[in-house]
Structure formats: C-alpha cells, structure tokens
Design a protein around this motif. Structure first.
Motif, PDB file in Angstrom:
ATOM      1  N   LEU A  80      -6.730 -19.240 -73.605  1.00  0.00           N
ATOM      2  CA  LEU A  80      -5.728 -18.195 -73.803  1.00  0.00           C
ATOM      3  C   LEU A  80      -5.181 -17.768 -72.442  1.00  0.00           C
ATOM      4  O   LEU A  80      -5.880 -17.146 -71.641  1.00  0.00           O
ATOM      5  CB  LEU A  80      -6.336 -16.992 -74.527  1.00  0.00           C
ATOM      6  N   GLY A  81      -3.923 -18.086 -72.186  1.00  0.00           N
ATOM      7  CA  GLY A  81      -3.324 -17.765 -70.899  1.00  0.00           C
ATOM      8  C   GLY A  81      -2.545 -16.469 -70.900  1.00  0.00           C
ATOM      9  O   GLY A  81      -2.625 -15.683 -69.959  1.00  0.00           O
ATOM     10  N   GLY A  82      -1.775 -16.231 -71.961  1.00  0.00           N
ATOM     11  CA  GLY A  82      -0.970 -15.017 -71.965  1.00  0.00           C
ATOM     12  C   GLY A  82      -0.093 -14.891 -73.184  1.00  0.00           C
ATOM     13  O   GLY A  82      -0.175 -15.697 -74.125  1.00  0.00           O
ATOM     14  N   PHE A  83       0.767 -13.871 -73.141  1.00  0.00           N
ATOM     15  CA  PHE A  83       1.610 -13.515 -74.276  1.00  0.00           C
ATOM     16  C   PHE A  83       3.035 -13.238 -73.833  1.00  0.00           C
ATOM     17  O   PHE A  83       3.280 -12.728 -72.733  1.00  0.00           O
ATOM     18  CB  PHE A  83       1.091 -12.244 -74.958  1.00  0.00           C
ATOM     19  N   HIS A  84       3.962 -13.539 -74.726  1.00  0.00           N
ATOM     20  CA  HIS A  84       5.306 -12.996 -74.675  1.00  0.00           C
ATOM     21  C   HIS A  84       5.433 -12.081 -75.891  1.00  0.00           C
ATOM     22  O   HIS A  84       5.483 -12.555 -77.027  1.00  0.00           O
ATOM     23  CB  HIS A  84       6.359 -14.107 -74.724  1.00  0.00           C
ATOM     24  N   PHE A  85       5.461 -10.786 -75.644  1.00  0.00           N
ATOM     25  CA  PHE A  85       5.504  -9.822 -76.739  1.00  0.00           C
ATOM     26  C   PHE A  85       6.938  -9.551 -77.172  1.00  0.00           C
ATOM     27  O   PHE A  85       7.820  -9.278 -76.355  1.00  0.00           O
ATOM     28  CB  PHE A  85       4.843  -8.507 -76.320  1.00  0.00           C
ATOM     29  N   ASN A  86       7.146  -9.595 -78.475  1.00  0.00           N
ATOM     30  CA  ASN A  86       8.409  -9.219 -79.107  1.00  0.00           C
ATOM     31  C   ASN A  86       8.094  -9.016 -80.580  1.00  0.00           C
ATOM     32  O   ASN A  86       6.924  -8.910 -80.958  1.00  0.00           O
ATOM     33  CB  ASN A  86       9.490 -10.284 -78.880  1.00  0.00           C
ATOM     34  N   LEU A 141       5.085 -14.157 -79.718  1.00  0.00           N
ATOM     35  CA  LEU A 141       4.906 -13.669 -81.084  1.00  0.00           C
ATOM     36  C   LEU A 141       6.009 -14.126 -82.035  1.00  0.00           C
ATOM     37  O   LEU A 141       5.820 -14.109 -83.251  1.00  0.00           O
ATOM     38  CB  LEU A 141       4.814 -12.139 -81.091  1.00  0.00           C
ATOM     39  N   GLY A 142       7.145 -14.551 -81.512  1.00  0.00           N
ATOM     40  CA  GLY A 142       8.240 -14.982 -82.378  1.00  0.00           C
ATOM     41  C   GLY A 142       8.315 -16.474 -82.604  1.00  0.00           C
ATOM     42  O   GLY A 142       9.227 -16.943 -83.281  1.00  0.00           O
ATOM     43  N   HIS A 143       7.374 -17.227 -82.066  1.00  0.00           N
ATOM     44  CA  HIS A 143       7.483 -18.680 -82.089  1.00  0.00           C
ATOM     45  C   HIS A 143       6.666 -19.348 -83.186  1.00  0.00           C
ATOM     46  O   HIS A 143       6.259 -20.499 -83.047  1.00  0.00           O
ATOM     47  CB  HIS A 143       7.081 -19.245 -80.723  1.00  0.00           C
ATOM     48  N   HIS A 144       6.429 -18.627 -84.273  1.00  0.00           N
ATOM     49  CA  HIS A 144       5.575 -19.143 -85.339  1.00  0.00           C
ATOM     50  C   HIS A 144       6.318 -19.118 -86.668  1.00  0.00           C
ATOM     51  O   HIS A 144       7.333 -18.435 -86.827  1.00  0.00           O
ATOM     52  CB  HIS A 144       4.308 -18.296 -85.468  1.00  0.00           C
ATOM     53  N   ALA A 145       5.780 -19.834 -87.637  1.00  0.00           N
ATOM     54  CA  ALA A 145       6.310 -19.744 -88.989  1.00  0.00           C
ATOM     55  C   ALA A 145       6.075 -18.332 -89.534  1.00  0.00           C
ATOM     56  O   ALA A 145       5.122 -17.661 -89.139  1.00  0.00           O
ATOM     57  CB  ALA A 145       5.625 -20.768 -89.891  1.00  0.00           C
ATOM     58  N   PRO A 146       6.950 -17.846 -90.430  1.00  0.00           N
ATOM     59  CA  PRO A 146       6.741 -16.510 -91.010  1.00  0.00           C
ATOM     60  C   PRO A 146       5.349 -16.387 -91.611  1.00  0.00           C
ATOM     61  O   PRO A 146       4.834 -17.311 -92.240  1.00  0.00           O
ATOM     62  CB  PRO A 146       7.829 -16.426 -92.094  1.00  0.00           C
TER      63      PRO A 146
END
Length: 430
Positions: free
Chosen positions: A277-283, A255-260
C-alpha cells in the motif's frame, strides 16, 4: 514562514468564533469522556494529520466537452503555489503539494522550492504525463506509451518519467506516481499479455532510475480512455507489477478508479497486509471516475477506508501511506473545495480513531454481526467537527476556513492580479 493572507486577519476572524467553539468542544469532550476517550489526544492527532493537494486542482477543471475558466485562477506553477499556500494556511492540514509534469515544469526548481518553503509547503510525489501529447513531442501516445508497440514511443515515455524523477529530486520529492491511459478499445487490438510485458519492461527502466530513498506508485484505473481493456485496470494487476518490480514499487489507490460498489476498503486491507500500500488519491464518485469532492457522495466509505488504515497501523506502526486529494472542480471555487475535502478526509481519520477496537474484536470473535457494525457506526455518527476546528485554531488556521476565505476577498484580489491569459491554464485538464 510567510503567510499569503495576513495572519492577523485570521486571528481576528477566529476571535469572533472562539467562544462558541469552546462550548462545543467542551460538550463533545464530556460526551467522549463518558466513553473513556480523551478529546485532547484526538485533537493532537488531528493536528498531526497531513495530506497533499494537487497543483492542478487549484485550477478550474473541465468536462469532456469544454472548460469553463474561473476568475483569478493561477496561470503558472508559481501562482499555483500561492493558492496552495492559502489552502494550507487556513486548513493546516495540507503541507504538501503534488506536481504534474510537464504541466508544472519550471526552469528554476530552486526558486519554486524556496517559494513553497516560504509558505510552509513541501513536495509530495511527482506525477508523469504520457496520456497526452505535448508540444514538440517526437512521437504520439495515441496508441500507447509505456506499452506501445513502437520501441521509440516506449523509450520517449520512459525518458519523460526519468526526467520527472530528476525534477522531483531538485524539489525534494521522494516518489513518482505513474498512471497510464494505455489499453485497447477493440478486441484483438492488443495482445493482452504482450501489452503488460511491454509495460513491465518500461517500468523496469524507470524503477532502475529511482534514487535509493524513492518509491514509485503504480496507479490503476478500471477504464478510460481504453474502454475495452485497460492495461493496469485493477489492484491485482497493480499488485502483481509492484511485486515484479521490487521493494520500492507500491500501489496507489484512487477512490474513483473502480467499478461502482467496489469494496475499496477491502483492497486497502489486502495491499496493507502484503506491504504494497503506497498511497491514495482521495475524491468521490457517483458513476465512474467523477473526481468529485472528497466525502461529498459517500463519506461512510471514506470512514471505512480509514478504519482499515487504523487497523493496519495498529499492526504495523511503520505503515506511512501517502495521502493526496485528486479532484476536479467545475462549479465551485477550487480553493474552497480543496479546503472542504481536506477537512472531510481529516474527519474520517479522527472518526476511525474513535472505534473501540477491543470491543469490536470481541464482537467479531463472538460472531455478533450486528454489534460489530454498530461499533463502527457509533464512531462514524460522532460529529467531530469541534475537534477539527480546534485543531485548526491551535495550529494557526481558520476555525471556519471557507467563511474566512470568502470574507478575505482573496479570489477577487487574485482576479485583478491574474488577468486571463490565452493559452495559460493551471489545470492541464481539458
């Protein structure tokens, strides 16, 4: 299964809170019943929800300039398992641990697997590290790893990923996550097409080493440390590479790896639609890849992501993305933050289950934009805290995990058992 903290203490603490929880749960159940929703079904779903915690997350994270160690933080992977055991014991939502190599490398994976199992833990995807040079490493990753100009460097990076697969097999993992920091900081530094060609060549070698029942997750990131051009910078590049590699290659969304202000929920919908869609890193994020606690900044975005997941699961019951927390702690106790984050992700999952999908579909077909949005807002505004607490209580966890954890004195006891040791950090991050 053995408990890290005496389970009798958890039960005694819950006994002081049970009456109030029962009252809150009954009140919420009555309100949901008027909407035609069975609270017991939601509670059962909450009890079945599971996500992984990162092994490196139980250590104190760092900034670009310094690292401020916390007291009693784990000094090796076995002590990390103990802290992960506490998180799951109290939250009952984190039965998996994601390891990072070589930070978590052990000469005795059998003993590590047995220790984890004793706490009711298994292992999620393993993570490789070719974004740092390690002691004794023959070739530097300063100018890239899987995309490096040097064939020797690329071969070294591929060999490390294959070693991660072998370690993961010994631990019972079923997936490898690959994130690279490769890219360029100056125009002209790399041939942009050639860099991606080298990445795919390297990944084909890694893909070929996967066991039949394994997946590889391709993790993208907009920038950093390659500030001009990151090789795997966006979901489109990740998707294209996963398509090129084959069925066992999926995309991972951090979730943190994108442009604002990027519409992450739409990315989720697209990847789910095309089976990647494989998975998520939530933050959570305020400015960039902040790795803040999940739900601390934009909980509505978290809800909207799970709304898309609920829709995708309704369309494809076989969809089983991997859920993991990935956050870095500097000013809180990592155990407390991870328990809170697990609850926030679980909250979004339950709230998304509250969306009246038939009504929403009717509003969408009628082009009723306002009521479509309100159908989502009604679910999001519903405080499902009693459901989460009841799910924990019924599963043997703590009604109030942070309050119990603080009262238990676990951190103070860990500080005695784990005196600071020079050069021994559980984090691996600066």
């Amino acid at each position: 299964m053995s408990a890290v903290i005496d389970q009798g203490q958890v039960a005694a603490h819950n006994a002081t809170l049970q009456a109030n929880l029962d009252a809150d749960y009954a009140a919420l159940g009555g309100m949901l019943s008027r909407r035609g929703v069975d609270i017991e079904k939601l509670t059962a779903a909450a009890q079945g929800f599971a996500l992984a915690v990162p092994s490196w997350g139980v250590g104190t994270g760092g900034t670009r300039f310094a690292r401020f160690p916390g007291k009693g933080e784990p000094r090796n992977v076995f002590e990390k398992m103990e802290d992960c055991g506490v998180i799951h014991q109290l939250s009952r939502a984190t039965p998996l641990v994601s390891l990072h190599f070589p930070w978590d490398k052990t000469d005795d994976p059998k003993a590590l697997r047995e220790q984890a199992a004793s706490y009711g833990l298994g292992f999620d995807a393993v993570n490789s590290n070719t974004f740092q040079d390690q002691a004794g490493q023959a070739h530097t990753y300063k100018y890239g790893s899987l995309t490096a100009q040097s064939a020797e460097v690329r071969a070294q990076a591929v060999a490390h990923n294959i070693e991660c697969i072998e370690l993961g097999k010994a631990l019972g993992s079923k997936a490898l996550t690959v994130w690279i920091g490769d890219g360029a900081n100056f125009p002209g530094q790399h041939n942009l097409r050639g860099s991606l060609e080298r990445y795919l060549d390297s990944m084909r070698d890694i893909y070929g080493a996967l066991p039949e029942d394994w997946l590889v997750y391709i993790e993208h990131k907009l920038f950093e440390p390659a500030f001009y051009a990151t090789t795997i910078a966006d979901w489109g590049t990740s998707f294209a590479c996963a398509q090129q590699l084959g069925e066992k290659a999926k995309c991972l969304v951090d979730l943190g790896h994108h442009a604002p202000n990027t519409n992450i929920e739409m990315i989720v919908a697209r990847l789910a639609q095309f089976g990647k869609l494989g998975g998520f890193h939530f933050n959570d994020s305020k400015y960039g890849d902040d790795d803040l606690d999940s739900g601390s900044i934009n909980p509505f975005q978290l809800f909207l992501i799970f709304n898309e997941l609920a829709d995708a699961t309704q369309r494809d019951a076989a969809l089983r993305p991997s859920y993991m927390l990935d956050q870095s702690h500097n000013v809180t106790d990592p155990i407390e933050s991870l328990m809170n984050s697990a609850a926030e992700v679980q909250r979004a999952f339950v709230q998304a289950a509250l969306v009246d999908r038939e009504a929403l579909r009717g509003y969408q077909e009628a082009n009723d934009a306002l009521q479509s949005a309100q159908a989502l807002k009604q679910a999001y505004r519903t405080d499902v805290s009693p459901i989460l607490a009841m799910a924990r209580a019924r599963s043997g966890g703590a009604i109030d995990p942070v309050a119990f954890y603080r009262a238990s004195g676990y951190r103070e006891q860990a500080a005695v058992r784990r005196p600071a040791k020079a050069g021994a950090s559980s984090s691996g991050i600066v």
